[in-house]
Design a protein around this motif. Structure first.
Motif, short mmCIF file in Angstrom:
data_model
loop_
_atom_site.label_atom_id
_atom_site.label_comp_id
_atom_site.label_asym_id
_atom_site.label_seq_id
_atom_site.Cartn_x
_atom_site.Cartn_y
_atom_site.Cartn_z
N TYR C 178 0.82 -1.21 0.00
CA TYR C 178 0.00 0.00 0.00
C TYR C 178 0.85 1.26 0.00
O TYR C 178 0.45 2.30 -0.52
CB TYR C 178 -1.07 -0.01 1.09
CG TYR C 178 -0.65 0.01 2.55
CD1 TYR C 178 -0.96 -1.07 3.38
CD2 TYR C 178 -0.03 1.12 3.12
CE1 TYR C 178 -0.64 -1.06 4.72
CE2 TYR C 178 0.30 1.14 4.47
CZ TYR C 178 0.00 0.04 5.27
OH TYR C 178 0.32 0.06 6.60
N THR C 179 2.06 1.14 0.53
CA THR C 179 2.97 2.29 0.45
C THR C 179 3.31 2.58 -0.99
O THR C 179 3.33 3.74 -1.45
CB THR C 179 4.26 2.01 1.24
OG1 THR C 179 3.92 1.73 2.60
CG2 THR C 179 5.22 3.18 1.18
N SER C 180 3.58 1.52 -1.75
CA SER C 180 3.91 1.70 -3.16
C SER C 180 2.75 2.32 -3.93
O SER C 180 2.94 3.13 -4.83
CB SER C 180 4.29 0.35 -3.74
OG SER C 180 4.81 0.51 -5.03
N LEU C 181 1.53 1.93 -3.56
CA LEU C 181 0.37 2.49 -4.25
C LEU C 181 0.17 3.95 -3.91
O LEU C 181 -0.15 4.76 -4.78
CB LEU C 181 -0.88 1.67 -3.88
CG LEU C 181 -0.91 0.29 -4.54
CD1 LEU C 181 -1.95 -0.60 -3.89
CD2 LEU C 181 -1.18 0.41 -6.03
N VAL C 182 0.39 4.30 -2.64
CA VAL C 182 0.28 5.72 -2.26
C VAL C 182 1.34 6.53 -2.99
O VAL C 182 1.10 7.62 -3.49
CB VAL C 182 0.42 5.88 -0.73
CG1 VAL C 182 0.63 7.34 -0.35
CG2 VAL C 182 -0.81 5.32 -0.04
N ARG C 183 2.52 5.93 -3.10
CA ARG C 183 3.61 6.60 -3.83
C ARG C 183 3.20 6.90 -5.26
O ARG C 183 3.55 7.93 -5.83
CB ARG C 183 4.84 5.69 -3.81
CG ARG C 183 6.02 6.20 -4.60
CD ARG C 183 7.24 5.35 -4.36
NE ARG C 183 7.04 3.95 -4.72
CZ ARG C 183 7.92 2.98 -4.48
NH1 ARG C 183 9.04 3.26 -3.87
NH2 ARG C 183 7.66 1.75 -4.83
N ALA C 184 2.41 5.98 -5.82
CA ALA C 184 1.98 6.15 -7.22
C ALA C 184 0.70 6.97 -7.33
O ALA C 184 0.18 7.16 -8.41
CB ALA C 184 1.77 4.77 -7.85
N GLY C 185 0.18 7.43 -6.18
CA GLY C 185 -1.03 8.25 -6.22
C GLY C 185 -2.29 7.42 -6.33
O GLY C 185 -3.37 7.94 -6.58
N LEU C 186 -2.19 6.10 -6.14
CA LEU C 186 -3.37 5.24 -6.29
C LEU C 186 -3.96 4.93 -4.91
O LEU C 186 -3.87 3.81 -4.41
CB LEU C 186 -2.97 3.94 -7.00
CG LEU C 186 -2.33 4.14 -8.38
CD1 LEU C 186 -1.74 2.84 -8.90
CD2 LEU C 186 -3.35 4.67 -9.37
#
Lengths: 576, 100, 789
Positions: C178-186
């Motif tokens: 979920y960190t990676s998704l937040v990083r991507a704005g998702l």
């Protein structure tokens, strides 16, 4: 023609085509040509991913013909034929159009023109595809035997390997004594084996081996037949001939050493000798080195004699190649010299030291044993003075061109390898010769032992200068290709051969005169004499076609009808 | 025009070790030398190897300029013991030239 | 004597280790001869280094054009089988001269039979890592197809163990994901990913003890990624936009009913997972409200109850009914009521410390009871299921109690622990309950995940990527002291959340964000893939493992890794290749097209200082090749090559060298001594060298410097052989015992070597050597068959 389902694929070739030809425009232009149901483009049609896609298209679109516009058929004809086969399409219904070597690469300065030409070429390919029938290869049984010409190190070694794979080897040698150059060499690099004992041990194995027949004092007179089944005629001794059946031929005829001209580096002086002569001298005796009745205490080596030459007045047809083995060989000779007599002073005059790979260790060893290296520029080579004390003068680029004079007892010219003349063999086998005079392989990178003559392979130094271990690797590589050819028991030949319309033929004999392969014979057909093609011998060359007064001959895959259709399509497009 | 001779090398070796045989003439040593003197040390050693005594004599100052910092030696691909060679050269010059 | 047809017992005649040009050539030769070949390759595609090159010397053929047909032929040859992404574990030579090969196929996490090579996963993947096929010139996604001409053209997920945060979470949540998704704005996708594991997102974002933050590798630098704060951002944002869950009960129902006893974290989670599968789930809760410890054990200021309630809605929206104020005391009764399985999430209750009146009634004293004792609420079931001495429920490895249809988890099993651990057990129990209801055997190993990433390796990697500057910990500026104290409790803004997420080091590469799963049209992504082990019987082995390139960091005087515009020749070849990362030859620091390029020869070769006195054989030629290509693609560029000797020794090579000179390439005799950055022109480099022709020290400025690195041995094959080791020469290449007469023959009878694994070689020499090795292997097989003595 309108009922055809032809797929057209245009290749970008990673820029090799698309940098100079508008591939999308070509694709669009032919999309609706008669017979075409599909027109696509790919970055690399030869890649596995593209092939998978094309195969899927063949199946999904039920294609009955394929046109791929890419590079030369020399590279990928077989690639795309196999692909067609795997997709269930007869491989001969695939037509290759060359829009790289014959278009994009030839017109790098004219994109519009190149694109128009590419479209025309593809249209011609489509026209041909509409007329290409399904064909089957001609299957020929092979003989599990091979002929090896030249019993030097490469020849001897290939014979042994072939026999170990169950293929009988006929090994022929022109001289009475087999062994080639290696038989006369002394201590070899890098393992220190002795040439004659190496050859002796190989010969012993060869003689013991049932699967090898060695003929010395023997030459090739004639070759006929086809790949997988050649008939070779040999001359053994003074006048005896013998005929043999073989499936493949490996040529391992070796090299010659460069013979310096009398005026080159003072070669007319008895104390100016070649590296080969020096090596022979090193083999004799122990302790101090003797040559020509005097003790040798100072040796000067001059490198690159007869190699890396440039065109000049005195050298109108230069040997431009590097002979590869000589830097290492000369340095090795220096090491042997030092080991025999550590007081000998050795000077090496070089252009570049090419002790590549592990041979660099020999260079290091020679340096540490005291050999001194001086470097000269090709434009100012060293000069040898034979008046009085033998001496060599060189402008050493490692000391800013300082002129150094070296007194020597011996000047050794490090001579290169040159191709061995063998016009007779070349004519019999029709061996292709490269620019450098050595035998020519199909592709120097990927197919170094195969030639354009089917079933004839080249190995060892007749293909290019090599060291012994490289010659052996090359020889075994040729064995590999030979075994790949013969172990299956059959080969499949191209069906793109000539055909005779027996009804038209009146047997005037003109065609047999035109055919260089002897592929036409006279037969009886419905009570008259007509010509008939022998498919296994026919190369599809087509010289017979125009000489026939009755227009009775045609070549499958290049019929008059097909060629005419291609010309029409091409000119129609160019006229637009 | 200079005659190639090993006499100088033999003479020099009386004053210590001198071994520059491993030199493959790449020029790294001269390139790295903080002094930036064109002949130090590669070409200088070459004079010794070839026996060009007058060139050695003509460059005594250069021979003594070396700081023995070993920047060259640490990077020499042939692993030549450059500083030992310099020291030997100095001993030789001391003996032959300065008569010390 | 050997049996005459030993080949009947063999799976393959020859196993070739390594599918570069040497491996493929040997394979094709042997295949043509009729032998059955197994070609094993450790990368995801065959082709070796050659497929990465631009053009090859001396013909200047396009490398792709001549190697792709070889790759396709090898892949489709009827006698050749290819196994990619596979490694050899051990090879044992048997007494009868054959070999037992133990190998494993590494999991690609993509089913190769389903994958169609469309590349959607690559586009959707949220993690970028340095691209090793472009030698770190650019980045690529973790889910990727190695390169466009890959054979086979299938996607792989290149995982590097499981990221420490994912690995350590007891609940099974994927914080890296979920960190990676937040990083991507998702951010919505981040919420949905978390929801896959647990509905209690808001609660965890306040009450979880965040073991992930303790394990976070970034913590070894300036400080961990603020994972829990990011979670809070995700939850708060989503709940702000969605006051109700946007789904209802699952349509496809299963006709089994499950009773959950206890609406604490374990019970709620088990209920959620089972309801998602379509089961009919009822939760029985003794207290007035659901939530267990979250409701009654944590104060509102820490975990606001409206957040808990919204979390619980995630469960009830699936049709789960929670019957509060309902105490269950008999498991047998539940069975009679029609429940097919039971989950006990009973938790522990607190006993408060007592106040005891003193004997004379004047004072009251707190008893020295050990704090707030928590004991499992298991007493009602003591005679139905087995309990331990301290009252916790005894379970097996699959969370099953002594009653087969009853499973348990949470504090009542572990003793007082954490909400997070309880959630984890709820998830596990749900999985095993489903297996039980479907009649499958219960196997604890089913839930095994990948081992943890090696943190030390990640730290070393980050230290190496010296161009990455560390980001500071999030700090709030212009805040009052009062607010500053509250800062730890304030949620992050979107900008702060993304900033924080950007500090993630992507330890395990794949974050398990599941974006690839959501876009794959063939459902090919499979995180459960395990390595597949094979035991194979072969007649002979050919080692064709190729070479390594010299690591230019080992020559610090050349500035590689320090100055961005010093690149290696392999990077340059990538820049020139048709599958290049950028549209033209650019220099790394500013993307400018260079017009004054220098090549430094003999980097790492002919050099005792790096323990490699050998010549690498190909560098002079590949440098001349690159020089010619550059003069073709950048016609105004000046190219200079600094050398000691030019080794152009093969057929057509010297002519190629002369051709380069003719094109205007400046060959300077003198090896580069050192390289420094120009003080005037930004990014430019100054090379210092002795110009041997002039006998002078010179400095020249260039805008790009290419280091022609040498070839080193690949020593990976040397530990492969059981009970023996294959002999290496002084330079650690695999040794040929008689290199003159028997190319390819090693110290182990029946094991051969082809190509650069034995010595640095160029392509033509490799082709010859591979043909020779093939013949040697063939002769060995013939010997085994007893056909030829």
């Amino acid at each position: 023609m309108l009922n055809r389902r032809i797929g057209v694929f245009i290749c970008h070739c990673g820029g090799n085509i698309s940098d100079y030809v508008d591939v999308e425009e070509v694709r669009k232009s032919v999309e609706n040509s008669p017979g075409v149901v599909l027109s696509k483009k790919h970055m690399f049609t030869c890649s596995d991913a593209a092939q998978t896609e094309m195969m899927k298209d063949v199946l999904d679109e039920k294609l009955d013909g394929l046109v791929i516009a890419s590079c030369s058929p020399k590279l990928h004809l077989h690639t795309f034929r196999s692909m067609s086969e795997r997709a269930g399409l007869n491989p001969y219904r695939y037509v290759q159009v060359n829009i790289r070597e014959q278009c994009s690469w030839a017109h790098t300065d004219n994109m519009r023109g190149a694109t128009k030409k590419a479209i025309a070429l593809v249209e011609a390919g489509i026209a041909k595809s509409c007329l290409m029938p399904s064909l089957s290869t001609i299957r020929v049984e092979t003989v599990p035997k091979a002929l090896i010409i030249g019993a030097g190190i490469a020849g001897l070694r290939s014979a042994l390997s072939l026999a170990r794979l169950g293929i009988h080897a006929y090994l022929i040698e022109r001289e009475e004594q087999p062994g080639g150059w290696v038989g006369n060499l002394g201590e070899l690099f890098p393992q220190g084996k002795k040439g004659p004992s190496l050859i002796d041990s190989l010969l012993e194995q060869v003689r013991r081996e049932e699967g090898i027949t060695l003929f010395t004092g023997t030459e090739l007179l004639e070759k006929s037949g086809n790949i997988g089944n050649f008939t070779v005629k040999l001359k053994t001794g003074q006048s005896d001939t013998i005929s043999l059946n073989v499936g493949a031929i490996i040529v391992t005829t070796g090299f010659d050493t460069y013979a310096p001209q009398k005026t080159e580096y003072g070669f007319n002086d008895t104390n100016v000798i070649t590296l080969a002569e020096y090596e022979r001298c090193l083999q004799e005796g122990t302790g101090e080195i003797q040559y020509n009745g005097h003790t040798v205490k100072r040796v000067a080596y001059i490198y690159c004699v007869g190699s890396r030459q440039k065109t000049s007045e005195s050298c109108p047809s230069p040997n431009t190649q590097c002979s590869r083995y000589c830097c290492t060989s000369a340095i090795h000779a220096a090491i042997l010299t030092h080991k025999r007599d550590a007081t000998v002073g050795q000077y090496h005059l070089y252009r570049d030291i090419r002790t590549y790979g592990k041979y660099e260790l020999l260079y290091d060893e020679a340096l540490n044993l005291g050999s001194i290296f001086l470097r000269f520029d090709a434009a100012t080579p060293p000069t040898v003075h034979t008046d009085g004390q033998l001496r060599v003068n060189v402008h050493d680029t490692l000391t800013r061109g300082e002129e150094i004079e070296i007194d020597a007892d011996l000047v050794v010219l490090v001579t290169g390898m040159v191709p061995r003349e063998n016009k007779k063999l070349v004519n019999i086998l029709k061996l292709p010769i490269g620019k450098d005079g050595f035998f020519n392989e199909i592709h120097p990178k990927l197919r170094p032992v195969e030639t354009v003559i089917d079933g004839v392979f080249i190995a060892g130094t007749c293909q290019s200068p090599k060291t012994i271990s490289e010659s052996v690797a090359s020889a075994l590589s040729a064995v590999s290709k030979t075994a790949g050819l013969l172990k299956r028991g059959y080969v499949e030949l191209e069906p793109l051969v000539a055909m005779v319309d027996a009804d038209r033929c009146v047997w005037c004999d003109e065609c047999t005169k035109a055919c260089p392969y002897g592929a036409i014979q006279k037969v009886e057909h419905n009570g008259k004499e007509v010509a008939e093609i022998i498919p296994v011998l026919c190369k599809g060359e087509g010289a017979c076609v125009p000489v026939c007064p009755k227009d009775a001959l045609d070549v499958e895959g290049y019929t008059d009808h097909q060629i005419t259709a291609m010309i029409d399509a091409f000119s129609k497009e160019m006229a637009k | 025009m200079n005659k190639a001779t090993t006499k100088l090398l033999t003479e020099l070796r009386k004053d210590g070790d001198f071994n520059a045989t491993a030199c493959i003439n790449c020029g790294t040593c001269t390139g790295l030398c903080p002094h930036g003197l064109d002949i130090l040390p590669r070409e200088l050693f070459r004079y010794v190897i070839l026996g060009l005594e007058d060139k050695v004599e003509a460059n005594i100052e250069t021979i003594y300029s070396c700081l023995l910092c070993k920047m060259c030696e640490a990077n020499c691909p042939g692993d030549v013991n450059i500083t030992a060679n310099i020291r030997t050269l100095r001993n030789y010059i001391n003996r032959k030239h300065f008569k010390i | 004597m050997l049996p005459t047809d030993i080949s009947q017992e063999l799976d393959y005649d020859i196993c070739i280790v390594g599918a570069g040009i040497a491996g493929m050539e040997s394979a094709l030769n042997l295949g043509d001869m009729g032998y059955r070949v197994l070609l094993v390759e450790k990368e995801a595609s065959i082709g070796g280094k050659m497929i990465l090159l631009s053009k090859v010397f001396p013909t200047l053929d396009c490398a792709s054009c001549i190697s792709t047909p070889k790759m396709a032929s090898a892949a489709h040859h009827p006698n050749v089988t290819i196994m990619v992404y596979s490694e050899i574990d051990e090879i044992e030579r048997k007494e009868n001269g054959t070999f037992g090969v133990q190998m494993h196929q590494k999991p690609t996490y993509v089913d190769p039979n389903a994958c169609i090579g469309c590349g959607q996963c690559e586009t959707a993947c949220t993690v970028a890592i340095p691209d090793e096929f472009n030698f770190n010139l650019d980045a690529r996604r973790v889910a990727h197809i190695p390169f466009p001409q890959a054979v086979p053209k299938k996607a792989i997920l290149q995982r590097n163990g499981q990221s420490p945060c994912n690995h350590t979470c007891p609940a099974g949540v994927k914080p890296h994901g979920y960190t990676s998704l937040v990083r991507a704005g998702l951010h919505d996708a981040a919420f949905e990913l978390h929801l896959e594991t647990t509905p209690l997102i808001g609660s965890l974002s306040r009450a979880c003890y965040a073991p992930c933050e303790k394990e976070c590798t970034r913590g070894e630098f300036e400080g961990s990624v603020q994972i829990r704060a990011i979670k809070r951002f995700i939850a708060d944002r989503y709940y702000e936009l969605n006051s109700e869950p946007n789904y209802g009960p699952v349509k496809e129902r299963k006709d089994k009913r499950i009773a959950i006893v206890g609406a604490g974290p374990a019970g709620l989670n088990a209920a959620f997972q089972l309801a998602r599968k379509g089961y009919d789930v009822t939760i029985f809760e003794a207290e007035e409200k659901a939530g267990g410890t979250m409701q009654y054990g944590i104060p509102d200021v820490r975990l606001p109850k409206d957040v808990l309630e919204r979390d619980i809605k995630n469960v009830t929206a699936l049709g789960v009914s929670i019957r509060t104020n309902t105490k269950v005391e008999s498991l047998e009764k539940l069975k009679q009521d029609g429940f097919d399985a039971v989950f006990l999430g009973l938790g522990c209750s607190r006993t408060r410390s007592k106040r005891e009146e003193s004997a004379d009634g004047t004072t009251s004293v707190k008893t020295k009871a050990p704090g707030r004792v928590r004991s499992p609420n298991t007493t009602p079931f003591a005679d139905e299921i087995k309990l331990a001495a301290n009252g916790v429920i005894e379970i097996n490895k699959t969370l099953q109690t002594s009653l087969p249809y009853v499973f348990a988890g949470g504090d009542a099993v572990t003793g007082p622990l954490t909400i997070t651990a309880a959630i984890g057990q709820g998830n596990q129990a749900a999985y095993f309950i489903e297996q039980f209801l479907q009649g499958h055997p219960l196997n604890a190993a089913d839930l095994k995940e990948l081992e943890c990433t090696d943190k030390l390796a990640v730290i070393a990697r980050e230290a190496r990527l010296s161009t990455r500057k560390p980001t500071k910990l999030l700090k709030r500026e212009n805040v009052s002291k009062e607010e500053g104290r509250k800062a730890a409790k304030l949620p992050l803004t979107e900008e702060e959340a993304r900033y924080s997420a950007n500090r993630c080091l992507d330890c395990g590469n794949c974050s398990e964000c599941h974006q690839c799963v959501s876009v794959c049209p063939s459902n090919a992504i499979d995180f459960s893939m395990q390595p597949i082990h094979h035991q194979i019987k072969v007649g002979s082995v050919i080692i064709a493992t190729g070479f390594e390139l010299f690591d230019a960091h080992r020559k610090p005087t050349f500035g590689f890794g320090k100055y961005p515009n010093v690149v290696t020749a392999m990077q340059m070849d990538r820049l020139l290749s048709p599958t290049r990362p950028f549209n033209s030859v650019l220099r790394p620091s500013d993307g400018k097209e260079p017009d004054n390029i220098a090549f430094v020869l003999c980097v790492g070769s002919r050099d005792s200082q790096v323990d490699h006195r050998l010549c690498s054989r190909v560098c002079c030629m590949y440098t001349a090749k690159q020089a010619q290509l550059i003069m073709g693609s950048l016609p105004l560029a000046d190219v200079t090559i600094y050398y000691i000797d030019i080794r152009a020794f093969g057929k057509g090579y010297d002519e190629f060298y002369e051709q380069a000179k003719g094109m205007g390439v400046d060959f300077v005799h003198g090896k580069v001594a050192d390289i420094t950055e120009s003080s005037e022109d930004e990014g430019n480099l100054v090379v210092r060298f002795e110009n041997l022709t002039e006998g002078k020290i010179e400095k020249r400025e260039h805008d790009l410097v290419v280091l022609s690195v040498g070839l080193l041995p690949n020593t990976s094959a040397q530990g492969m052989f059981r009970g023996t080791s294959i002999e290496a020469d002084n330079f650690r290449y695999i040794k040929e015992m008689d290199e003159d007469m028997e190319p390819g023959v090693t110290s182990i009878d029946g094991v051969f070597v082809a190509g650069a694994a034995n010595a640095a070689r160029d392509i033509p020499d490799t082709i010859l050597h591979s043909g020779a090795a093939a013949v040697q292997a063939a002769a060995y097989i013939e010997n085994l068959k007893g056909l030829v003595c």
